[in-house]
Design a protein around this motif. Structure first.
Motif, PDB file in Angstrom:
ATOM      1  N   ALA A  58      46.921 -78.848  -7.955  1.00 46.64           N
ATOM      2  CA  ALA A  58      45.519 -79.251  -7.835  1.00 46.64           C
ATOM      3  C   ALA A  58      44.727 -78.216  -7.049  1.00 46.64           C
ATOM      4  O   ALA A  58      43.608 -77.838  -7.439  1.00 46.64           O
ATOM      5  CB  ALA A  58      45.423 -80.617  -7.155  1.00 46.64           C
ATOM      6  N   CYS A  59      45.289 -77.747  -5.958  1.00 47.89           N
ATOM      7  CA  CYS A  59      44.587 -76.773  -5.113  1.00 47.89           C
ATOM      8  C   CYS A  59      44.319 -75.467  -5.869  1.00 47.89           C
ATOM      9  O   CYS A  59      43.207 -74.935  -5.836  1.00 47.89           O
ATOM     10  CB  CYS A  59      45.406 -76.486  -3.856  1.00 47.89           C
ATOM     11  N   VAL A  60      45.340 -74.965  -6.557  1.00 41.95           N
ATOM     12  CA  VAL A  60      45.215 -73.690  -7.262  1.00 41.95           C
ATOM     13  C   VAL A  60      44.212 -73.793  -8.409  1.00 41.95           C
ATOM     14  O   VAL A  60      43.340 -72.935  -8.588  1.00 41.95           O
ATOM     15  CB  VAL A  60      46.592 -73.236  -7.790  1.00 41.95           C
ATOM     16  N   ILE A  61      44.324 -74.867  -9.191  1.00 37.71           N
ATOM     17  CA  ILE A  61      43.455 -75.024 -10.360  1.00 37.71           C
ATOM     18  C   ILE A  61      42.023 -75.316  -9.945  1.00 37.71           C
ATOM     19  O   ILE A  61      41.070 -74.770 -10.513  1.00 37.71           O
ATOM     20  CB  ILE A  61      44.002 -76.123 -11.278  1.00 37.71           C
ATOM     21  N   ALA A  62      41.832 -76.171  -8.955  1.00 41.76           N
ATOM     22  CA  ALA A  62      40.482 -76.487  -8.501  1.00 41.76           C
ATOM     23  C   ALA A  62      39.755 -75.250  -7.985  1.00 41.76           C
ATOM     24  O   ALA A  62      38.575 -75.039  -8.271  1.00 41.76           O
ATOM     25  CB  ALA A  62      40.532 -77.567  -7.413  1.00 41.76           C
ATOM     26  N   ASP A 109      53.588 -77.787 -11.620  1.00 38.74           N
ATOM     27  CA  ASP A 109      52.982 -76.820 -10.704  1.00 38.74           C
ATOM     28  C   ASP A 109      53.447 -75.384 -10.941  1.00 38.74           C
ATOM     29  O   ASP A 109      52.751 -74.437 -10.553  1.00 38.74           O
ATOM     30  CB  ASP A 109      53.285 -77.213  -9.253  1.00 38.74           C
ATOM     31  N   SER A 110      54.608 -75.197 -11.549  1.00 40.71           N
ATOM     32  CA  SER A 110      55.086 -73.831 -11.766  1.00 40.71           C
ATOM     33  C   SER A 110      54.230 -73.064 -12.772  1.00 40.71           C
ATOM     34  O   SER A 110      54.320 -71.835 -12.854  1.00 40.71           O
ATOM     35  CB  SER A 110      56.550 -73.840 -12.225  1.00 40.71           C
ATOM     36  N   ALA A 111      53.384 -73.786 -13.513  1.00 42.50           N
ATOM     37  CA  ALA A 111      52.467 -73.124 -14.452  1.00 42.50           C
ATOM     38  C   ALA A 111      51.069 -72.990 -13.880  1.00 42.50           C
ATOM     39  O   ALA A 111      50.194 -72.383 -14.517  1.00 42.50           O
ATOM     40  CB  ALA A 111      52.399 -73.911 -15.766  1.00 42.50           C
ATOM     41  N   ALA A 112      50.839 -73.536 -12.696  1.00 37.44           N
ATOM     42  CA  ALA A 112      49.482 -73.614 -12.158  1.00 37.44           C
ATOM     43  C   ALA A 112      48.852 -72.245 -11.918  1.00 37.44           C
ATOM     44  O   ALA A 112      47.665 -72.042 -12.195  1.00 37.44           O
ATOM     45  CB  ALA A 112      49.477 -74.430 -10.866  1.00 37.44           C
ATOM     46  N   SER A 113      49.610 -71.287 -11.410  1.00 40.50           N
ATOM     47  CA  SER A 113      49.040 -69.981 -11.091  1.00 40.50           C
ATOM     48  C   SER A 113      48.580 -69.249 -12.347  1.00 40.50           C
ATOM     49  O   SER A 113      47.479 -68.694 -12.386  1.00 40.50           O
ATOM     50  CB  SER A 113      50.062 -69.125 -10.333  1.00 40.50           C
ATOM     51  N   ALA A 114      49.425 -69.238 -13.389  1.00 38.40           N
ATOM     52  CA  ALA A 114      49.045 -68.580 -14.645  1.00 38.40           C
ATOM     53  C   ALA A 114      47.861 -69.288 -15.286  1.00 38.40           C
ATOM     54  O   ALA A 114      46.934 -68.641 -15.802  1.00 38.40           O
ATOM     55  CB  ALA A 114      50.236 -68.565 -15.608  1.00 38.40           C
ATOM     56  N   ILE A 155      43.143 -81.485 -18.720  1.00 34.17           N
ATOM     57  CA  ILE A 155      44.521 -81.265 -18.278  1.00 34.17           C
ATOM     58  C   ILE A 155      45.134 -82.589 -17.821  1.00 34.17           C
ATOM     59  O   ILE A 155      46.030 -82.625 -16.983  1.00 34.17           O
ATOM     60  CB  ILE A 155      44.606 -80.212 -17.158  1.00 34.17           C
ATOM     61  N   SER A 156      44.657 -83.694 -18.361  1.00 38.42           N
ATOM     62  CA  SER A 156      45.148 -85.011 -17.974  1.00 38.42           C
ATOM     63  C   SER A 156      46.561 -85.259 -18.497  1.00 38.42           C
ATOM     64  O   SER A 156      47.059 -84.543 -19.360  1.00 38.42           O
ATOM     65  CB  SER A 156      44.200 -86.092 -18.502  1.00 38.42           C
ATOM     66  N   ARG A 157      47.202 -86.265 -17.920  1.00 37.02           N
ATOM     67  CA  ARG A 157      48.531 -86.721 -18.353  1.00 37.02           C
ATOM     68  C   ARG A 157      49.563 -85.595 -18.352  1.00 37.02           C
ATOM     69  O   ARG A 157      50.292 -85.380 -19.314  1.00 37.02           O
ATOM     70  CB  ARG A 157      48.449 -87.369 -19.741  1.00 37.02           C
ATOM     71  N   ASN A 158      49.607 -84.867 -17.249  1.00 35.11           N
ATOM     72  CA  ASN A 158      50.632 -83.859 -17.058  1.00 35.11           C
ATOM     73  C   ASN A 158      51.416 -84.169 -15.785  1.00 35.11           C
ATOM     74  O   ASN A 158      51.362 -85.294 -15.282  1.00 35.11           O
ATOM     75  CB  ASN A 158      49.995 -82.461 -17.024  1.00 35.11           C
ATOM     76  N   LEU A 159      52.159 -83.207 -15.278  1.00 38.46           N
ATOM     77  CA  LEU A 159      53.038 -83.431 -14.130  1.00 38.46           C
ATOM     78  C   LEU A 159      52.586 -82.624 -12.921  1.00 38.46           C
ATOM     79  O   LEU A 159      53.389 -82.312 -12.041  1.00 38.46           O
ATOM     80  CB  LEU A 159      54.474 -83.042 -14.506  1.00 38.46           C
ATOM     81  N   LEU A 160      51.314 -82.287 -12.873  1.00 36.40           N
ATOM     82  CA  LEU A 160      50.770 -81.447 -11.805  1.00 36.40           C
ATOM     83  C   LEU A 160      50.681 -82.226 -10.490  1.00 36.40           C
ATOM     84  O   LEU A 160      50.237 -83.367 -10.460  1.00 36.40           O
ATOM     85  CB  LEU A 160      49.402 -80.925 -12.214  1.00 36.40           C
ATOM     86  N   GLU A 161      51.064 -81.569  -9.404  1.00 37.40           N
ATOM     87  CA  GLU A 161      51.039 -82.191  -8.084  1.00 37.40           C
ATOM     88  C   GLU A 161      49.988 -81.513  -7.206  1.00 37.40           C
ATOM     89  O   GLU A 161      49.131 -80.783  -7.700  1.00 37.40           O
ATOM     90  CB  GLU A 161      52.440 -82.127  -7.480  1.00 37.40           C
TER      91      GLU A 161
END
Length: 213
Positions: free
Chosen positions: A143-147, A112-117, A133-139
């Motif tokens: 999800a909210c930021v990327i979506a 998630d620390s990379a989600a904003s960038a 972006i499958s098979r990563n460690l995103l929580e």
């Protein structure tokens, strides 16, 4: 790789470069980046999957592509070791590449620390048709930021988000934000048919002009 980097620097009109499965690592990725910076201004496709590229290599590749490859359309960096730091640096550099149509970043230990960038970069990719972006460690926060960033991409057709850590709530958020897009194929399951469909797309589309394996 240093000799290869020098040779590639002379191929200023090269459009597609496939370096998949070469175990490059960061040091060789930096040499590759220097070749891109040197003159590959016509580059439209870069495939560097399965190369153990981590933070330093991802940063160098991003800087090179951002400076010299503004016409890049396909970027495949899945199955590397970029992590959040490398992905963030890459994403910031890719703000200069506004013509991307396909991006593959699966299996890169992105959290998630990379989600904003990542979201800021994706938001500007109005030509984007496929994202993996499958098979990563995103929580869930990721999800909210990327979506939300993907919500305005009118041409998006394929989105692979399976095997992250956001659970059913995260998948539902993607469904809600992207519900307007009836053409979108959202791949969030683990079934063999869905997994094979993305794999085939990423493997076969866009034959590379040079292949080094």
């Amino acid at each position: 790789m240093q000799a290869l980097s020098s040779s590639l620097a002379t191929l200023c009109h090269l459009a597609e470069l496939n370096l998949r499965d070469n175990e490059l690592g960061d040091e060789s990725a930096v040499f590759l980046a220097e070749a891109v910076i040197a003159g590959m201004t016509s580059l439209t496709l870069l495939d560097a999957r399965y190369n153990r590229v981590a933070h330093v290599g991802a940063t160098a590749l991003g800087e090179a592509l951002g400076k010299a490859a503004g016409g890049l359309r396909v970027l495949r960096l899945s199955s590397n070791e970029m992590g959040a730091g490398g992905t963030s640096a890459l994403a910031r550099s890719l703000l200069a590449c506004s013509k991307l149509e396909k991006i593959g970043l699966s299996s890169n230990m992105i959290d998630d620390s990379a989600a904003s960038a990542l979201a800021l970069m994706l938001q500007r990719q109005q030509n984007l048709r496929s994202l993996n972006i499958s098979r990563n460690l995103l929580e869930l926060d990721g999800a909210c930021v990327i979506a939300e960033a993907l919500g305005g991409l009118m041409r998006l057709e394929k989105l692979s988000i399976r095997e992250n850590r956001w659970g059913d709530e995260g998948r539902c958020f993607f469904d809600q934000v992207l519900s307007w897009n009836f053409a979108l194929r959202l791949e969030d399951g683990d079934g063999p048919e869905r997994a094979a469909s993305w794999h085939a797309d990423e493997e076969t589309e866009g034959l590379a002009a040079l292949v080094f394996r």
